[in-house]
Design a protein around this motif. Structure first.
Motif, PDB file in Angstrom:
ATOM      1  N   ARG A  95       0.840  -1.200   0.000  1.00 58.66           N
ATOM      2  CA  ARG A  95       0.000   0.000   0.000  1.00 58.66           C
ATOM      3  C   ARG A  95       0.873   1.248   0.000  1.00 58.66           C
ATOM      4  NH1 ARG A  95      -5.260  -1.502   2.325  1.00 58.66           N
ATOM      5  NH2 ARG A  95      -5.228  -3.774   2.573  1.00 58.66           N
ATOM      6  N   ARG A  96       0.265   2.333  -0.368  1.00 58.46           N
ATOM      7  CA  ARG A  96       0.996   3.604  -0.402  1.00 58.46           C
ATOM      8  C   ARG A  96       1.442   3.999   1.004  1.00 58.46           C
ATOM      9  NH1 ARG A  96      -1.466   9.558  -2.032  1.00 58.46           N
ATOM     10  NH2 ARG A  96       0.464  10.743  -1.640  1.00 58.46           N
ATOM     11  N   ILE A  97       2.683   4.420   1.098  1.00 59.18           N
ATOM     12  CA  ILE A  97       3.228   4.895   2.375  1.00 59.18           C
ATOM     13  C   ILE A  97       3.181   6.416   2.368  1.00 59.18           C
ATOM     14  CG2 ILE A  97       5.235   4.948   3.911  1.00 59.18           C
ATOM     15  CD1 ILE A  97       6.149   2.333   2.613  1.00 59.18           C
ATOM     16  N   HIS A  98       2.464   6.976   3.318  1.00 61.94           N
ATOM     17  CA  HIS A  98       2.340   8.431   3.420  1.00 61.94           C
ATOM     18  C   HIS A  98       3.471   8.956   4.310  1.00 61.94           C
ATOM     19  CE1 HIS A  98      -1.735   8.282   1.656  1.00 61.94           C
ATOM     20  NE2 HIS A  98      -1.841   7.151   2.338  1.00 61.94           N
ATOM     21  N   SER A  99       4.314   9.784   3.732  1.00 61.53           N
ATOM     22  CA  SER A  99       5.479  10.274   4.469  1.00 61.53           C
ATOM     23  C   SER A  99       5.071  11.202   5.611  1.00 61.53           C
ATOM     24  CB  SER A  99       6.435  11.007   3.526  1.00 61.53           C
ATOM     25  OG  SER A  99       5.787  12.108   2.934  1.00 61.53           O
ATOM     26  N   LEU A 100       5.922  11.268   6.617  1.00 63.94           N
ATOM     27  CA  LEU A 100       5.697  12.121   7.774  1.00 63.94           C
ATOM     28  C   LEU A 100       6.772  13.215   7.822  1.00 63.94           C
ATOM     29  CD1 LEU A 100       4.956   9.434  10.503  1.00 63.94           C
ATOM     30  CD2 LEU A 100       3.304  10.961   9.427  1.00 63.94           C
ATOM     31  N   PRO A 101       6.387  14.444   8.093  1.00 65.57           N
ATOM     32  CA  PRO A 101       7.391  15.499   8.220  1.00 65.57           C
ATOM     33  C   PRO A 101       8.174  15.338   9.525  1.00 65.57           C
ATOM     34  CG  PRO A 101       5.217  16.352   8.764  1.00 65.57           C
ATOM     35  CD  PRO A 101       5.022  14.948   8.268  1.00 65.57           C
ATOM     36  N   HIS A 102       9.410  15.759   9.495  1.00 69.11           N
ATOM     37  CA  HIS A 102      10.259  15.758  10.701  1.00 69.11           C
ATOM     38  C   HIS A 102      10.340  14.364  11.341  1.00 69.11           C
ATOM     39  CE1 HIS A 102       9.806  20.019  10.091  1.00 69.11           C
ATOM     40  NE2 HIS A 102       8.517  19.967  10.374  1.00 69.11           N
ATOM     41  N   ARG A 103      10.629  13.364  10.530  1.00 66.85           N
ATOM     42  CA  ARG A 103      10.776  12.012  11.079  1.00 66.85           C
ATOM     43  C   ARG A 103      11.968  11.966  12.029  1.00 66.85           C
ATOM     44  NH1 ARG A 103      11.321   7.881   6.389  1.00 66.85           N
ATOM     45  NH2 ARG A 103      12.781   9.488   5.679  1.00 66.85           N
ATOM     46  N   ARG A 104      11.750  11.360  13.204  1.00 59.58           N
ATOM     47  CA  ARG A 104      12.820  11.290  14.206  1.00 59.58           C
ATOM     48  C   ARG A 104      13.721  10.090  13.997  1.00 59.58           C
ATOM     49  NH1 ARG A 104       9.137  11.429  19.442  1.00 59.58           N
ATOM     50  NH2 ARG A 104       7.949  10.080  18.056  1.00 59.58           N
ATOM     51  N   SER A 105      13.245   9.095  13.285  1.00 64.41           N
ATOM     52  CA  SER A 105      14.012   7.865  13.119  1.00 64.41           C
ATOM     53  C   SER A 105      14.130   7.512  11.646  1.00 64.41           C
ATOM     54  CB  SER A 105      13.340   6.715  13.876  1.00 64.41           C
ATOM     55  OG  SER A 105      13.886   5.466  13.492  1.00 64.41           O
TER      56      SER A 105
END
Length: 221
Positions: A103-113
């Motif tokens: 499935r499509r992965i929706h990116s997250l801003p400011h990923r910590r890891s």
């Protein structure tokens, strides 16, 4: 798939009788070429893996699973085979919640890891998606064909999605079949690999489910 079949939690392994592992008489083979591409195969995997931890009578299905095993099989263990890059891994069934298509992965801003890939919508619920390749120290994470899948695993903090390049059949094995972990295993994997299994694909690294779940959670901290 028949709802009565799902309610009874039975598994119809048609690939072993009329599919690629059987007499190849299934009419769907002409359209799908291989059982792993057939919706019935995916639905059967979901039947096996997508279960509540509580059974219909309110009991613990993990306890019931062990209790129902014949006396000669009570030391047997269950795993599902998953490929990441060129490497095969045996993931304990009790770690898994379900297997679904990519499935499509929706990116997250400011990923910590760097292990956190983003969010994935699974049956209307947004779940965090973690790179299992990163956790296991696998550099080549090439997922570019129709075999790629996503596995939902259970962690103490909830469910998490991990993408893999391919998922193969559920297997059962005896403790005595587990081979020692070779000294050549990558340092990043050594903490999670408890041994090797001989499988049709060659060998698969047997994963310690508790340690892996803990590592996945730590990657989100």
């Amino acid at each position: 798939m028949d709802q009565a079949l799902l309610a009874g939690r039975e598994v119809h392994d048609c690939w072993n009788s009329i599919g690629v592992r059987g007499d190849k008489s299934c009419p769907e083979l002409a359209r799908h070429a291989h059982c792993r591409n057939c919706p019935a195969y995916a639905a059967t995997a979901a039947t096996l893996l997508d279960r509540d931890q509580r059974g219909p009578a309110g009991g613990d299905w993990k306890r019931d699973f062990a209790a129902e095993a014949p006396a000669g099989q009570r030391e047997m263990r269950s795993a599902i085979l998953a490929r990441i890059g060129q490497e095969w891994f045996a993931l304990p069934i009790l770690l898994l919640d379900q297997v679904t298509g990519h499935r499509r992965i929706h990116s997250l801003p400011h990923r910590r890891s760097p292990a956190l890939l983003g969010m994935v919508n699974v049956r209307g619920q947004l779940l965090l998606c973690v790179s299992l390749a990163h956790v296991l120290g696998i550099a080549d994470e090439s997922m570019s064909d129709e075999r790629r899948r996503m596995i939902v695993i259970r962690c103490a903090g909830g469910r998490v999605v991990v993408p893999v390049d391919e998922v193969q059949h559920h297997c059962r094995f005896h403790e005595g079949e587990v081979l020692p972990t070779p000294a050549t295993v990558r340092k990043a994997q050594a903490a999670y690999v408890t041994g090797l299994l001989r499988v049709a694909q060659g060998t698969a690294a047997l994963i310690d489910g508790d340690r892996l779940a803990e590592a996945v959670e730590q990657s989100l901290a």
